[in-house]
Design an enzyme around this catalytic site. Structure first.
Site, PDB file in Angstrom:
ATOM      1  N   LYS A 150       0.928  -1.028  -0.009  1.00 45.95           N
ATOM      2  CA  LYS A 150      -0.085  -0.165   0.059  1.00 45.95           C
ATOM      3  C   LYS A 150       0.886   1.227  -0.103  1.00 45.95           C
ATOM      4  CE  LYS A 150      -3.966   1.715   2.884  1.00 45.95           C
ATOM      5  NZ  LYS A 150      -4.733   1.886   4.044  1.00 45.95           N
ATOM      6  N   SER A 154      -9.575   2.025   3.116  1.00 46.82           N
ATOM      7  CA  SER A 154      -8.817   2.571   2.344  1.00 46.82           C
ATOM      8  C   SER A 154      -7.908   1.957   1.477  1.00 46.82           C
ATOM      9  CB  SER A 154      -7.915   3.732   3.003  1.00 46.82           C
ATOM     10  OG  SER A 154      -7.327   3.117   4.048  1.00 46.82           O
ATOM     11  N   SER A 213      -9.999  -0.346   7.106  1.00 50.14           N
ATOM     12  CA  SER A 213      -9.302  -0.274   5.876  1.00 50.14           C
ATOM     13  C   SER A 213      -8.716  -1.464   5.306  1.00 50.14           C
ATOM     14  CB  SER A 213      -8.213   0.551   5.726  1.00 50.14           C
ATOM     15  OG  SER A 213      -9.185   1.965   5.677  1.00 50.14           O
TER      16      SER A 213
HETATM   17  N1  GLN Z   1     -13.047   4.051   6.608  1.00 48.67           N
HETATM   18  C1  GLN Z   1     -12.343   4.308   7.661  1.00 48.67           C
HETATM   19  C2  GLN Z   1     -12.078   5.902   7.540  1.00 48.67           C
HETATM   20  O1  GLN Z   1     -12.456   6.702   6.844  1.00 48.67           O
HETATM   21  C3  GLN Z   1     -11.360   3.695   7.978  1.00 48.67           C
HETATM   22  C4  GLN Z   1      -9.929   3.920   7.511  1.00 48.67           C
HETATM   23  C5  GLN Z   1      -8.749   3.211   7.518  1.00 48.67           C
HETATM   24  O2  GLN Z   1      -9.308   2.167   8.193  1.00 48.67           O
HETATM   25  N2  GLN Z   1      -7.677   3.707   7.316  1.00 48.67           N
HETATM   26  O3  GLN Z   1     -11.341   6.725   8.396  1.00 48.67           O
END
Ligand code: GLN
Length: 486
Positions: free
Chosen positions: A78, A153, A177
């Site tokens: 990532k 994400s 994410s």
């Molecule tokens: N969807 C969550 C957010 O927008 C989690 C994001 C993540 O786990 N990096 O913060």
């Protein structure tokens, strides 16, 4: 069997048996990326030259009898993990020109294990999002239906693995994410216990929640990769000095007598009925495999979304203050003074969602609002922790859905942050409590995959992985490929 339909364990076995070389394997996946990445937008950077050099080194090590279990296995990181000499964008214009001067510990450990780096994957900007639509590099498409999101994400890692442009990839999980995109693209993904995997060189979003992990087709693949990533790192003060068990060896543990708690709060009104039906069928199958299934309640869990959306923005507003156009990040053209430099560099460098979080975060931390929001959220976080502690006094693992719905259409929720935030309703609890949690594919609604979530007690990764593996020995959802990527 073509190379990309094999699991990580099968690829490693093929390399060991000299059925194919690491260079051949790498060329195969690079050709798939070349062919399909334009349609999916899963990679921000493809490191073809580096990959072929890594592969040649792995082949040489094998010829010299120095190959380890993961030597020659291709993977992607990532784009939140710093990679020495390679652009590390974090999905943001702010870091579009940033070439990291060092490797994150995760990157370093996996490179030392002999893996081959194919590239860096697309992601929501600074890991803020649930759909991969906040990336500066544009949305990633779900290989099961390109009109839908892959989740976020870690959407680039998820889509790349689902389409088998790469056998496995790393991700990070602050509020879901890893698990949510894994669910939406029909692969497996594990977020380990907070402190299990080093965060050194992993760009910070919300430091009390962020944790690195793995996205891969199967639980067995997750076990192999996690084993090579996990462990104490003196360079990360939140890394915990607890020995890393042999996750792969532990997979054979049976489900007989394992106590599974079905989380009552996860089967509430917001759960799509067809998604819920697939998850219930999976739980019935776990029971058939010998698990003892009981209902468990964590009454404060429904508060996890509002709690997280105070805590995470608060921490992000502090972490992202370093991107000021001076020390790090994009710098505006011709600033007229220091304030103008800050304002325009940050204004131009950050996208709308990141700005929304920074503003929310500074607000909840400001004098006069701190007690009402931030302190209150910390108190609720303690209550959620206590709920989980009570639950794990009764059961070995908790189960439920990963996401309330299957993948949704690109564009459907971007203008409505609250609806978007509600996607995380089932995943955030594990982050607030620092627990290991995993998503495994458990069926389809129409053509779109559904994920089953397994949550374990602190440092219970082996138990989570073994239960997921037992389920995957009886099912083939994790082996199915989207049409056009077989
Ligand atoms: N969807 C969550 C957010 O927008 C989690 C994001 C993540 O786990 N990096 O913060």
């Amino acid at each position: 069997m073509s190379l990309h339909t094999r699991s990580l364990a099968e690829l490693a076995a093929g390399l060991r048996a000299k059925e194919f070389s690491a260079v051949e394997l790498t060329r195969h996946f690079l050709a798939r990326i070349e062919q399909a990445n334009a349609g999916l937008n899963a990679f921000v950077t493809v490191t073809a030259e580096r990959a072929l050099a890594d592969a040649a080194r792995a082949d040489a090590a094998r010829a010299a009898g120095r190959a380890g279990p993961l030597s020659g296995v291709p993977l992607a990181h990532k784009d939140i993990f710093c990679t020495d000499g390679i652009k590390t964008s974090c999905g943001s214009r702010m870091l579009d020109n940033f070439v990291a001067p060092y490797d994150a510990t995760v990157v370093e450990r996996l490179a030392a294990a002999g893996t081959v780096l194919l590239g860096k994957t697309n992601m929501d900007e600074f890991a803020m999002g649930s759909s991969n639509e906040t990336s500066y590099y544009g949305p990633v498409r779900n290989p099961w239906d390109p009109a839908t999101v892959p989740g976020g994400s870690s959407g680039g890692s998820a889509a790349a693995v689902a389409a088998r442009l790469v056998p496995v990839a790393t991700g990070t999980d602050t509020g879901g994410s890893i698990r949510q995109p894994a669910a939406l693209v029909g692969i497996s993904g594990i977020k380990p216990t907070y402190g299990r995997v080093s965060r050194y060189g992993m760009i910070a979003f919300a430091s009390s929640l962020d944790q690195g992990g793995v996205l891969a087709p199967s639980a067995e693949d997750c076990a192999l990769l996690l084993g090579a990533m996990a462990g104490f790192d003196p360079r990360d003060s939140t890394s915990v000095d607890v020995p890393v068990p042999d996750y792969a060896a532990g997979l054979a543990t049976s489900l007989k007598g394992v106590k599974l708690g079905v989380l009552k709060e996860f089967f509430s009104a917001g759960l799509d009925a067809a998604t819920g039906a697939r998850v219930e069928a999976a739980i019935a199958q776990l029971r058939a495999l010998g698990a003892d299934v009981v209902e468990v309640s964590c009454p404060n869990l429904p508060l996890s979304v509002p709690t997280y959306y105070v805590v995470a923005p608060a921490e992000c507003s502090s972490n992202l203050s370093r991107f000021d156009g001076v020390r790090f990040g994009h710098r505006c053209q011709g600033p007229k003074d220091l304030l103008d430099l800050y304002k325009r560099s940050r204004g131009e460098g950050f996208g709308a969602e990141v700005k929304r979080r920074i503003m929310t975060g500074t607000y909840v931390l400001s004098a006069g609002y701190y007690d009402a929001y931030y302190l209150k959220a910390q108190k609720v976080r303690s209550l959620i922790n206590a709920d989980f502690r009570r639950a794990f006094a009764e059961v070995d693992l908790l189960v439920g859905p990963t996401s309330p719905t299957p993948a949704f259409a690109i564009g459907a929720k971007v203008d409505d942050p609250i609806t978007m935030y509600l996607n995380d309703i089932y995943t955030i609890g594990a982050n607030l409590a620092g627990l290991p949690a995993m998503s495994v594919p458990c069926g389809f609604v129409g053509n779109l995959p559904v994920g089953l979530q397994l949550i374990g007690p602190h440092f219970g990764e082996a138990r989570v992985l073994a239960a997921a593996h037992a389920y995957q020995c009886e099912t083939d959802f994790h082996r199915r490929l989207p049409a056009g990527f077989a």
